[in-house]
Write a protein that holds these residues in place. Structure first.
Motif, PDB file in Angstrom:
ATOM      1  N   ALA A   1      -4.277   6.830  -4.558  1.00  0.00           N
ATOM      2  CA  ALA A   1      -4.066   5.413  -4.191  1.00  0.00           C
ATOM      3  C   ALA A   1      -5.207   4.913  -3.313  1.00  0.00           C
ATOM      4  O   ALA A   1      -5.475   3.714  -3.261  1.00  0.00           O
ATOM      5  CB  ALA A   1      -2.735   5.255  -3.467  1.00  0.00           C
TER       6      ALA A   1
ATOM      7  N   ARG B   1       0.917   4.443  -2.516  1.00  0.00           N
ATOM      8  CA  ARG B   1       0.791   5.847  -2.085  1.00  0.00           C
ATOM      9  C   ARG B   1       1.927   6.694  -2.648  1.00  0.00           C
ATOM     10  O   ARG B   1       1.724   7.803  -3.114  1.00  0.00           O
ATOM     11  CB  ARG B   1       0.800   5.933  -0.551  1.00  0.00           C
ATOM     12  CG  ARG B   1      -0.608   5.959   0.063  1.00  0.00           C
ATOM     13  CD  ARG B   1      -0.556   6.407   1.517  1.00  0.00           C
ATOM     14  NE  ARG B   1       0.225   5.490   2.333  1.00  0.00           N
ATOM     15  CZ  ARG B   1      -0.269   4.424   2.947  1.00  0.00           C
ATOM     16  NH1 ARG B   1      -1.555   4.166   2.864  1.00  0.00           N
ATOM     17  NH2 ARG B   1       0.505   3.632   3.662  1.00  0.00           N
TER      18      ARG B   1
ATOM     19  N   ARG C   1       0.830  -1.209   0.000  1.00  0.00           N
ATOM     20  CA  ARG C   1       0.000   0.000   0.000  1.00  0.00           C
ATOM     21  C   ARG C   1       0.866   1.261   0.000  1.00  0.00           C
ATOM     22  O   ARG C   1       0.613   2.210  -0.727  1.00  0.00           O
ATOM     23  CB  ARG C   1      -0.895  -0.066   1.252  1.00  0.00           C
ATOM     24  CG  ARG C   1      -1.964   0.836   1.266  1.00  0.00           C
ATOM     25  CD  ARG C   1      -3.303   0.513   1.812  1.00  0.00           C
ATOM     26  NE  ARG C   1      -4.233  -0.048   0.863  1.00  0.00           N
ATOM     27  CZ  ARG C   1      -4.636   0.512  -0.262  1.00  0.00           C
ATOM     28  NH1 ARG C   1      -4.172   1.681  -0.646  1.00  0.00           N
ATOM     29  NH2 ARG C   1      -5.501  -0.082  -1.051  1.00  0.00           N
ATOM     30  N   GLU C   2       1.926   1.221   0.799  1.00  0.00           N
ATOM     31  CA  GLU C   2       2.829   2.372   0.877  1.00  0.00           C
ATOM     32  C   GLU C   2       3.444   2.663  -0.511  1.00  0.00           C
ATOM     33  O   GLU C   2       3.555   3.811  -0.931  1.00  0.00           O
ATOM     34  CB  GLU C   2       3.920   2.072   1.925  1.00  0.00           C
ATOM     35  CG  GLU C   2       5.053   3.071   2.033  1.00  0.00           C
ATOM     36  CD  GLU C   2       4.589   4.497   2.303  1.00  0.00           C
ATOM     37  OE1 GLU C   2       3.487   4.673   2.846  1.00  0.00           O
ATOM     38  OE2 GLU C   2       5.327   5.436   1.924  1.00  0.00           O
TER      39      GLU C   2
ATOM     40  N   PRO D   1      -2.702  10.682  -3.119  1.00  0.00           N
ATOM     41  CA  PRO D   1      -4.018  10.411  -2.511  1.00  0.00           C
ATOM     42  C   PRO D   1      -4.911   9.521  -3.375  1.00  0.00           C
ATOM     43  O   PRO D   1      -5.798   8.848  -2.866  1.00  0.00           O
ATOM     44  CB  PRO D   1      -4.646  11.802  -2.357  1.00  0.00           C
ATOM     45  CG  PRO D   1      -3.599  12.787  -2.708  1.00  0.00           C
ATOM     46  CD  PRO D   1      -2.433  12.103  -3.317  1.00  0.00           C
TER      47      PRO D   1
END
Ligand code: BGC
Length: 447
Positions: A414, A407, A403-404, A412
């Motif tokens: 993401a 991002r 997820r990071e 945003p």
């Protein structure tokens, strides 16, 4: 890493950090290369991404029906029965899991397919389904398949340590059908053949139309997505207009910055030079990468002096499961079987395990970003990613690191990408594919 003040050790750890780094710029470069390889693969030109047509279409979520499934993964065989209720729900009536004996991975084709037919036979007997009525069976097969229809497919090549001779280039449905016949199970109709990533996507999108990417993060890794058939140039002639799931086979992506550990690992495998991304990401290889680093550091006297590290001396002694324990253990060295390590050394062991796993998750995140942005360059809509596999499910921090990466790449926007775990996605999804049937028909044999 500030294990102690030894400058040699600090130097070693600092190069390691660089070797396993995937910066945002690295990921951007990777995405551009990924798109180029996808384009070439779809056009049938040489590419590390084979972009295999699957003849599976997008479920509407309203289909009803039931099917048995047989799921050959990298580590387990699952047999089950799934029922689609016509409202986006799939009920699993029963699932039986058999751990695949390691010897089967290099046995003969007859032994492998007899073993699979035996699992189906036992399931039918034990579940009281042994009435000799005809049953539909969906075959989930977790290896690259060159399909010419939903009902047949030739194995392109083995991966994940399998070396069974006499299967590459053969139609695996015909091999299974023959094995079922040897068991007196001619009444079973093989109703669909689907790669595990394909099944996972089909299961995800049966439940939710926003689901448009299927990903496996387990023993091996792969992804598939819906492609407009007119973009699948490798399919010529009479292919119906619409969408078809394309199996990316991203595990073989090879435009990557490989470090010395990757090279060492690759050289020790049955399929050296292939599945280069898989060897950086998937559960089959993560433990071995960490082990190679630990053993080399110990041999150079930089780590584990005076400790007994015999437990990690042999190839593949360290599994991804052990790694997962080590990264959250108060005694990381002990968790991987090393006895008598100084606490500072234990901290370094945990750091190495995390380093390897964080790279894997960031690469997986970048690969997901690549496939999503191929269809939706500016992330104008939301995307649900159906994911199955032990790394995603159980490895501490894996999904957060993926997820990071998203991002860092998309900012945003993401937030519009949702990861959704689809447990037993491959088998259940193969059953969905069987019930839904070929949506993009008319093109059988055209690819
Ligand atoms: C295979 C893919 C499969 C993936 C996940 C890879 O090794 O090439 O076909 O989807 O593993 O099981």
């Amino acid at each position: 890493m500030n294990g102690d003040a030894d400058p040699c050790r600090e130097g070693f750890l600092s190069s390691l950090r660089d070797e396993f780094l995937v910066s945002r710029d690295d990921a951007r470069g990777m995405i551009a290369d990924f798109h180029e390889e996808m384009r070439r693969g779809l056009a049938g030109r040489p590419s590390s991404l084979s972009m295999l047509p699957t003849f599976a279409g997008r479920p509407r979520g309203t289909e009803r029906g039931r099917s048995l499934f047989l799921d050959l993964g990298g580590t387990n065989v699952r047999v089950g029965q799934a029922a689609l209720d016509g409202q986006g729900r799939v009920e699993l009536a029963a699932v039986e899991r058999t751990v695949l004996p390691r010897t089967i991975m290099s046995a003969s084709a007859t032994e492998l397919f007899d073993f699979l037919a035996g699992c189906v036979d036992r399931f039918l007997l034990e579940r009281g389904l042994d009435d000799r009525r005809p049953h539909d069976l969906a075959f989930a097969f977790s290896f690259p398949l060159e399909q010419s229809s939903l009902l047949s497919g030739r194995l392109v090549n083995w991966t994940k340590g399998f070396t069974v001779p006499g299967v590459t280039g053969e139609d695996v449905v015909a091999l299974l059908r023959a094995a079922l016949a040897r068991r007196g199970r001619e009444g079973i109709r093989i109703a669909a053949l689907a790669n595990d990533a394909v099944g996972t996507l089909a299961a995800g999108s049966y439940a939710d139309p926003a689901c448009d990417l299927g990903v496996i993060l387990g023993t091996g890794t792969n992804a598939c997505y819906y492609e407009r058939t007119e973009r699948i140039e490798r399919c010529r002639g009479d292919v119906a207009v619409g969408e078809m799931i394309v199996n990316v086979e991203w595990g073989n992506f090879d435009r990557l910055r490989a470090n010395p550990w990757d090279e060492l690992l690759d050289r020790s495998t049955h399929n050296a030079g292939r599945q280069r991304l898989e060897k950086m990401i998937s559960g089959m290889y993560l433990g071995e990468l960490a082990r190679l680093v630990i053993v080399k550091a110990a041999a150079a006297g930089l780590l584990l002096r005076g400790a007994n590290h015999a437990a990690v001396a042999t190839p593949h002694a360290l599994t991804a499961e052990r790694l997962a324990v080590a990264v959250r253990s108060a005694d990381p060295a002990g968790a991987v079987g090393i006895e008598g390590a100084a606490p500072a050394d234990g901290a370094v062991v945990a750091w190495i395990c995390r380093l390897v796993a964080v790279r894997a998750a960031r690469l997986a995140g970048a690969a997901i970003a690549a496939v999503i942005s191929w269809r939706d360059a500016n992330l104008e809509r939301g995307h649900v990613v159906a994911i199955d596999g032990s790394l995603f499910e159980r490895f501490p921090g894996f999904r957060e690191n993926m997820r990071e990466m998203l991002r860092e790449l998309f900012g945003p926007r993401a937030a519009g990408i949702e990861f959704r775990r689809v447990r037993d996605g491959s088998g259940m999804g193969a059953a969905v594919v069987a019930v839904v049937g070929p949506r993009t028909g008319g093109g059988a044999g055209a690819c």
